[in-house]
Design an enzyme around this catalytic site. Structure first.
Site: not given
Length: 314
Positions: A122, A134, A168
């Site tokens: 993602h 992330d 996501e």
């Protein structure tokens, strides 16, 4: 990764020469020549992509979230690299929360067509930070592996596809949209979907998805050969884009280095780092910047991705 239910050239030249030599000379007994080994992926190149994603976030209100200019710029950056390398790219639109989202899908024109091996990550961050671990790390890792495929002019037996998912962080929206839109025949052609979400956590663990034994083995064998112990991944179960594929009965695998869970004393003994501290203390926070990445973990995982793509694609 979403919370709760939402979650390269000397080496290339050697590999290419090996493939050419075996292709011309064959093997002594006429058996099929072994596949060329994957190249060593340059962690510096992966980090360069992370630097670009950081700069994009800084220029766009500090994030790269779904529906934001930062996310659109992230898609444009990666698409530009892939287009220049010879991939066939497509941007798939979807709607979520009153905003247009985008998936970026890149197909390598070399190789076979009957089976598809996919690697995905993602690309969006939360709106609270730049999202470099992330999931800039997974996005940059598969990008550099894709560019290594192009540099090697890889001609695998299977078709290689790379994907960067949108939204996501809102519950695997982009990957779900992609899978839901696939005709049954196209779904059945995907022999493996490999997901990479947070592969450079600053207090890293080495976690391997156990959803499919064969795909799990590809990664575990690679880490074992490097004398790196692994554990089964549980923190991200159902919380990242592999869940969309697993729900469609597509075999899934992947790697993860940990998010908000705390590293145990036993894990710190096995992997180093700080016991009693989260794998990523900047998870979903403004401090998830390029300073929030462990280079060693990022290097190992990027090389493991390349190994899996080369092996599974052969």
């Amino acid at each position: 990764m979403t919370p709760k239910t939402r979650l390269r050239g000397a080496a290339v030249a050697v590999a290419a020469c090996t493939a050419l030599t075996t292709g011309l000379l064959g093997t002594a007994d006429g058996a099929e020549a072994p596949a060329a080994a994957a190249p060593d992926i340059s962690v510096d190149q992966v980090k360069a992509h992370l630097g670009e994603l950081q700069s994009i976030a800084e220029a766009n209100d500090g994030n790269r979230a779904h529906g934001s200019p930062g996310y659109q710029a992230s898609v444009d950056y990666i698409k530009g690299k892939l287009d220049a390398a010879g991939f066939t790219t497509a941007v798939q639109e979807f709607q979520y929360g009153g905003a247009t989202g985008y998936n970026l899908v890149a197909d390598w024109p070399g190789g076979g067509s009957d089976e598809v091996v996919m690697a995905g990550a993602h690309l969006d961050s939360t709106d609270s930070g730049p999202g470099i671990n992330d999931n800039g790390t997974g996005s940059a890792g598969i990008l550099e592996v894709a560019l290594a495929v192009a540099e090697a002019d890889l001609q695998p037996a299977k078709h290689l596809r790379f994907a960067w998912w949108g939204a996501e962080e809102y519950g695997m929206v982009g990957s779900g949209h992609y899978v839901d839109g696939l005709p049954a025949e196209d779904r059945s052609r995907i022999s493996a979907y490999l997901n990479f979400d947070m592969i450079g956590s600053p207090n890293p663990g080495y976690f391997v998805y156990d959803d499919d034994p064969a795909l799990e083995g590809v990664f575990k064998d690679w880490f074992t050969a490097k004398n790196i112990p692994t554990e089964i991944e549980t923190e991200g179960d159902g919380r990242s884009d592999h869940a969309s594929f697993k729900a469609a009965d597509i075999p899934v695998g992947g790697l993860f280095t940990g998010a908000s869970r705390v590293k145990s004393a036993e894990q710190a003994e096995a992997w180093g780092g700080a016991a009693g501290e989260p794998f990523d203390s900047c998870y979903h926070s403004p401090c998830d910047t390029t300073e929030n990445v462990d280079d060693t973990a990022l290097d190992h995982n990027s090389d493991a991705i390349a190994h899996a793509v080369w092996e599974l694609g052969s």
